[in-house]
Design a protein around this motif. Structure first.
Motif, PDB file in Angstrom:
ATOM      1  N   ALA A  13      -3.118  -4.738   2.113  1.00  0.00           N
ATOM      2  CA  ALA A  13      -1.985  -5.121   1.257  1.00  0.00           C
ATOM      3  C   ALA A  13      -0.945  -5.677   1.996  1.00  0.00           C
ATOM      4  O   ALA A  13      -0.353  -6.583   1.127  1.00  0.00           O
ATOM      5  CB  ALA A  13      -1.879  -3.766   0.310  1.00  0.00           C
ATOM      6  N   GLU A  14      -0.291  -5.119   2.834  1.00  0.00           N
ATOM      7  CA  GLU A  14       0.654  -5.750   3.538  1.00  0.00           C
ATOM      8  C   GLU A  14       0.645  -7.311   3.740  1.00  0.00           C
ATOM      9  O   GLU A  14       1.603  -7.966   3.383  1.00  0.00           O
ATOM     10  CB  GLU A  14       1.003  -4.945   4.787  1.00  0.00           C
ATOM     11  N   TYR A  57      -6.313  -5.898  -9.507  1.00  0.00           N
ATOM     12  CA  TYR A  57      -6.057  -7.042  -8.514  1.00  0.00           C
ATOM     13  C   TYR A  57      -6.950  -8.034  -9.231  1.00  0.00           C
ATOM     14  O   TYR A  57      -8.146  -8.050  -9.310  1.00  0.00           O
ATOM     15  CB  TYR A  57      -6.166  -6.489  -7.154  1.00  0.00           C
ATOM     16  N   PHE A  58      -6.283  -9.274  -9.170  1.00  0.00           N
ATOM     17  CA  PHE A  58      -7.190 -10.504  -9.425  1.00  0.00           C
ATOM     18  C   PHE A  58      -7.248 -11.835  -8.464  1.00  0.00           C
ATOM     19  O   PHE A  58      -6.235 -11.870  -7.572  1.00  0.00           O
ATOM     20  CB  PHE A  58      -6.974 -11.009 -10.777  1.00  0.00           C
ATOM     21  N   ARG A 104     -11.149  -5.090  -3.147  1.00  0.00           N
ATOM     22  CA  ARG A 104     -11.203  -4.255  -4.388  1.00  0.00           C
ATOM     23  C   ARG A 104     -10.573  -4.693  -5.436  1.00  0.00           C
ATOM     24  O   ARG A 104      -9.571  -5.675  -5.639  1.00  0.00           O
ATOM     25  CB  ARG A 104     -10.738  -2.688  -4.017  1.00  0.00           C
ATOM     26  N   GLY A 105     -10.979  -4.477  -6.819  1.00  0.00           N
ATOM     27  CA  GLY A 105     -10.262  -4.881  -8.098  1.00  0.00           C
ATOM     28  C   GLY A 105      -9.334  -3.972  -8.679  1.00  0.00           C
ATOM     29  O   GLY A 105      -8.722  -4.274  -9.302  1.00  0.00           O
ATOM     30  N   GLU A 106      -9.456  -2.712  -8.302  1.00  0.00           N
ATOM     31  CA  GLU A 106      -8.475  -1.705  -9.009  1.00  0.00           C
ATOM     32  C   GLU A 106      -8.208  -0.377  -7.840  1.00  0.00           C
ATOM     33  O   GLU A 106      -9.026  -0.256  -7.144  1.00  0.00           O
ATOM     34  CB  GLU A 106      -8.650  -1.406 -10.255  1.00  0.00           C
ATOM     35  N   ASP A 107      -7.227  -0.043  -8.145  1.00  0.00           N
ATOM     36  CA  ASP A 107      -6.692   1.276  -7.646  1.00  0.00           C
ATOM     37  C   ASP A 107      -6.224   2.489  -8.663  1.00  0.00           C
ATOM     38  O   ASP A 107      -5.779   1.969  -9.580  1.00  0.00           O
ATOM     39  CB  ASP A 107      -5.431   1.133  -6.629  1.00  0.00           C
TER      40      ASP A 107
END
Lengths: 158, 83
Positions: free
Chosen positions: B43-44, B5-6, B15-18
């Motif tokens: 996220a929703e 995510y950016f 957070r930057g990643e999953d």
């Protein structure tokens, strides 16, 4: 009107956080003109206008995709406009008003190709290179929204 | 699968990643957005307006109907504002 250099020498893309000197970059690019008759260099700067004064801008980027996209754009411009060489420098991280953000330089036999090549790369870069501007000003901080005018500018090359 | 995510997406998700093990019925970018959103309230909200979400699959810009089966990395981000 083909390229007189091999593709691996004809394209340079640099992503860096450090500031660069646009004049030095231009001079270096022009010095190695390889017989070309026209060089265009464009420098994008951190804008800070009276109606929206900026203190600091931070550019977030997606390194692997940014490098790939810029190389693809440079290669496309090279082939489409028959350029001799292209160099793109794009910064990321923190920067301040009047500092350079991006420099696009194109070299060709005649001027129109060099103008078009640099223009094409900038128009594509605005919408298809993964960078995001975060501006901090006197009235707060925000992510810069994408502009419709940039999409339109890109569409003119279709 | 790694998901990146950016920009404001990264901020809103905090957070930057999953790293996900996806169910078999998640096969394209659009379905991945729905699946992430269904499992996560932040996220929703972040993905609510899909028109503002751009995606890259294995370092290639793609549309939301792009197939992600077997992909290593999917990245989500807002419209780009470089230059």
């Amino acid at each position: 009107m083909g390229n007189i250099l091999s593709p691996k020498n004809a394209i340079v893309v640099k992503l860096q956080s450090e500031i660069f000197n646009p004049g030095d970059e231009s001079n270096q690019f022009i010095k190695q003109a390889d017989g070309g008759g026209a060089a265009v260099t464009f420098t994008g700067l951190v804008r800070s206008l009276a109606d929206n004064p900026i203190k600091k801008m931070t550019l977030e980027h997606y390194p692997a995709l940014a490098q790939k996209q810029l190389e693809n754009m440079a290669q496309t411009a090279l082939e489409r406009f028959g350029l001799i060489k292209v160099k793109v420098i794009h910064r990321y991280g923190a920067m301040y008003p009047n500092e350079p953000i991006v420099q696009v330089m194109s070299l060709s036999a005649h001027r129109q190709a060099a103008f078009d090549g640099a223009n094409f790369i900038m128009d594509w870069l605005k919408t298809d290179a993964p960078f995001w501007k975060f501006e901090e000003g006197e009235n707060g901080a925000e992510w810069v929204a994408a502009k419709t005018v940039d999409d339109n500018a890109k569409d003119k090359w279709k | 699968m790694k998901v990146l995510y950016f920009a404001w997406l990264r901020e809103r998700l905090n957070r930057g990643e999953d790293e996900f093990d996806l169910p078999q019925n998640v096969t394209n970018v659009d379905e991945l957005i729905d699946w992430i959103s269904a499992n996560d309230e932040a996220a929703e909200l972040a993905f609510a307006d899909k028109n503002l979400i751009r995606a890259a699959v294995d370092e290639q810009l793609v549309e939301h109907d792009f197939n992600i089966v077997g992909a290593k990395t999917v990245a989500f981000f807002p419209p780009m504002t470089g230059g």
